[in-house]
Scaffold this motif. Sequence first.
Motif, short mmCIF file in Angstrom:
data_model
loop_
_atom_site.label_atom_id
_atom_site.label_comp_id
_atom_site.label_asym_id
_atom_site.label_seq_id
_atom_site.Cartn_x
_atom_site.Cartn_y
_atom_site.Cartn_z
N VAL A 1 13.40 -17.00 3.09
CA VAL A 1 12.92 -15.62 2.97
C VAL A 1 11.64 -15.67 2.15
CG1 VAL A 1 13.39 -13.32 2.11
CG2 VAL A 1 15.23 -14.66 3.17
N ILE A 2 10.58 -15.10 2.69
CA ILE A 2 9.27 -15.16 2.06
C ILE A 2 8.84 -13.76 1.66
CG2 ILE A 2 6.86 -15.84 2.38
CD1 ILE A 2 7.82 -17.86 4.45
N SER A 3 8.52 -13.58 0.40
CA SER A 3 8.11 -12.28 -0.11
C SER A 3 6.65 -12.33 -0.53
CB SER A 3 8.98 -11.88 -1.31
OG SER A 3 10.34 -11.86 -0.95
N GLN A 4 5.91 -11.32 -0.16
CA GLN A 4 4.51 -11.23 -0.55
C GLN A 4 4.28 -9.96 -1.37
OE1 GLN A 4 2.63 -12.69 3.60
NE2 GLN A 4 1.10 -11.90 2.16
N LYS A 5 3.36 -10.09 -2.33
CA LYS A 5 2.94 -8.94 -3.12
C LYS A 5 1.45 -8.97 -3.30
CE LYS A 5 5.40 -9.52 -6.86
NZ LYS A 5 6.03 -9.26 -8.18
N PRO A 6 0.73 -7.87 -3.23
CA PRO A 6 1.22 -6.55 -2.82
C PRO A 6 1.38 -6.49 -1.31
CG PRO A 6 -1.13 -6.45 -3.14
CD PRO A 6 -0.73 -7.86 -3.51
N SER A 7 2.07 -5.47 -0.83
CA SER A 7 2.22 -5.31 0.62
C SER A 7 0.96 -4.70 1.23
CB SER A 7 3.44 -4.44 0.94
OG SER A 7 3.30 -3.17 0.31
N ARG A 8 0.25 -3.93 0.43
CA ARG A 8 -1.01 -3.38 0.89
C ARG A 8 -1.86 -3.01 -0.32
NH1 ARG A 8 -0.91 0.65 4.74
NH2 ARG A 8 1.02 -0.18 5.60
N ASP A 9 -3.15 -2.96 -0.10
CA ASP A 9 -4.05 -2.55 -1.17
C ASP A 9 -5.37 -2.08 -0.58
OD1 ASP A 9 -4.52 -4.02 -4.51
OD2 ASP A 9 -5.01 -2.03 -3.71
N ILE A 10 -5.99 -1.17 -1.28
CA ILE A 10 -7.35 -0.72 -0.95
C ILE A 10 -8.23 -1.11 -2.11
CG2 ILE A 10 -8.81 1.25 -0.41
CD1 ILE A 10 -6.31 2.68 0.65
N CYS A 11 -9.27 -1.88 -1.84
CA CYS A 11 -10.09 -2.45 -2.91
C CYS A 11 -11.56 -2.09 -2.70
CB CYS A 11 -9.94 -3.96 -2.94
SG CYS A 11 -8.25 -4.52 -3.24
N GLN A 12 -12.27 -2.08 -3.80
CA GLN A 12 -13.71 -1.83 -3.77
C GLN A 12 -14.44 -3.13 -3.42
OE1 GLN A 12 -15.29 1.16 -4.30
NE2 GLN A 12 -13.26 2.11 -4.37
N ARG A 13 -15.50 -3.00 -2.67
CA ARG A 13 -16.30 -4.19 -2.36
C ARG A 13 -16.81 -4.82 -3.64
NH1 ARG A 13 -20.91 -2.86 1.50
NH2 ARG A 13 -19.45 -1.31 2.31
N GLY A 14 -16.88 -6.15 -3.63
CA GLY A 14 -17.35 -6.90 -4.79
C GLY A 14 -16.25 -7.31 -5.74
N ASP B 1 -13.65 -8.40 5.07
CA ASP B 1 -12.41 -9.05 4.62
C ASP B 1 -11.18 -8.19 4.86
OD1 ASP B 1 -14.29 -10.26 1.80
OD2 ASP B 1 -13.70 -11.39 3.60
N SER B 2 -11.39 -7.00 5.36
CA SER B 2 -10.25 -6.12 5.67
C SER B 2 -9.41 -6.77 6.77
CB SER B 2 -10.74 -4.75 6.12
OG SER B 2 -11.46 -4.11 5.08
N SER B 3 -8.20 -7.12 6.43
CA SER B 3 -7.33 -7.87 7.34
C SER B 3 -5.91 -7.79 6.80
CB SER B 3 -7.73 -9.36 7.39
OG SER B 3 -8.97 -9.56 7.97
N ILE B 4 -5.01 -8.38 7.57
CA ILE B 4 -3.68 -8.68 7.06
C ILE B 4 -3.67 -10.15 6.69
CG2 ILE B 4 -1.22 -8.77 7.57
CD1 ILE B 4 -1.70 -6.56 9.64
N TYR B 5 -3.19 -10.44 5.51
CA TYR B 5 -3.08 -11.83 5.05
C TYR B 5 -1.60 -12.19 5.00
CZ TYR B 5 -8.00 -11.47 4.03
OH TYR B 5 -9.35 -11.30 4.17
N LEU B 6 -1.28 -13.32 5.61
CA LEU B 6 0.11 -13.71 5.77
C LEU B 6 0.35 -15.09 5.19
CD1 LEU B 6 -0.06 -12.46 9.34
CD2 LEU B 6 1.91 -11.82 7.98
N CYS B 7 1.43 -15.20 4.48
CA CYS B 7 1.90 -16.46 3.93
C CYS B 7 2.99 -17.01 4.85
CB CYS B 7 2.43 -16.22 2.52
SG CYS B 7 3.28 -17.61 1.79
N SER B 8 2.99 -18.30 5.06
CA SER B 8 4.00 -18.93 5.91
C SER B 8 4.54 -20.16 5.21
CB SER B 8 3.37 -19.32 7.25
OG SER B 8 4.24 -20.11 8.01
N PHE C 1 7.31 -16.25 8.28
CA PHE C 1 6.24 -15.51 7.64
C PHE C 1 6.77 -14.49 6.65
CE2 PHE C 1 2.41 -16.80 9.84
CZ PHE C 1 2.91 -17.42 10.96
N GLY C 2 5.96 -14.26 5.61
CA GLY C 2 6.17 -13.11 4.76
C GLY C 2 5.78 -11.85 5.51
N GLN C 3 5.98 -10.72 4.85
CA GLN C 3 5.73 -9.44 5.52
C GLN C 3 4.25 -9.10 5.59
OE1 GLN C 3 6.66 -9.81 2.42
NE2 GLN C 3 6.32 -7.99 1.16
#
Lengths: 111, 114
Positions: free
Chosen positions: B3-16, B87-94, B105-107
């Motif tokens: 079982v793979i857990s990722q944090k954060p599940s989502r985020d909105i970030c400022q450029r830079g 860089d706006s994407s989904i990033y996945l850990c496996s 995969f994590g979520q």
Amino acid sequence: QKEVEQNSGPLSVPEGAIASLNCTYSDRVSQSFFWYRQYSGKSPELIMSIYSNGDKEDGRFTAQLNKASQYVSLLIRDSQPSDSATYLCAVMDTGRRALTFGSGTRLQVQP
Amino acid sequence: SAVISQKPSRDICQRGTSLTIQCQVDSQVTMMFWYRQQPGQSLTLIATANQGSEATYESGFVIDKFPISRPNLTFSTLTVSNMSPEDSSIYLCSGGQQTVTEAFFGQGTRLTVV
């Protein structure tokens, strides 16, 4: 450059029909092949793996592998609306254990 | 399967700015990987996270932009540095075992850069 090719779809089938998803790969030495299902906004979920030529069945799913033709397919019998998702074909690099993914086929099962 | 857990599940970030994504596995795994899934695209391997040594990056990805750590067999981080809207994407850990070919995969972390 290793490549995995899939038809992007959408593939539309009526409920209860057989859905057939296809995938070709370029690296002839590949040994491990996978099908992942991805619902919109979710991460990929492993549904089938296949390593030897021939068919492998698991419930309503059958994976088929033909290494001579560098071809992998996934059959979904008795398709249900809940099967509507993007199906990703993936090939594993034997040395690194990393996956190369196809672009995915979007399946739509019509009620 | 692990079982793979990722944090954060989502985020909105400022450029830079930079964001660090954490990946925790509930059992020791030999192999850990980071993938990116851009909008409407399939998954692309960023790098292999190696325990106790520098990650192995794929063509088109560099350590300065995507530094990765893997201090042990159950944990890894990916940092997306100096972010831009691209860089706006989904990033996945496996993760997976050397002796077992299935990878899980994590979520995922859904990143939006504004």
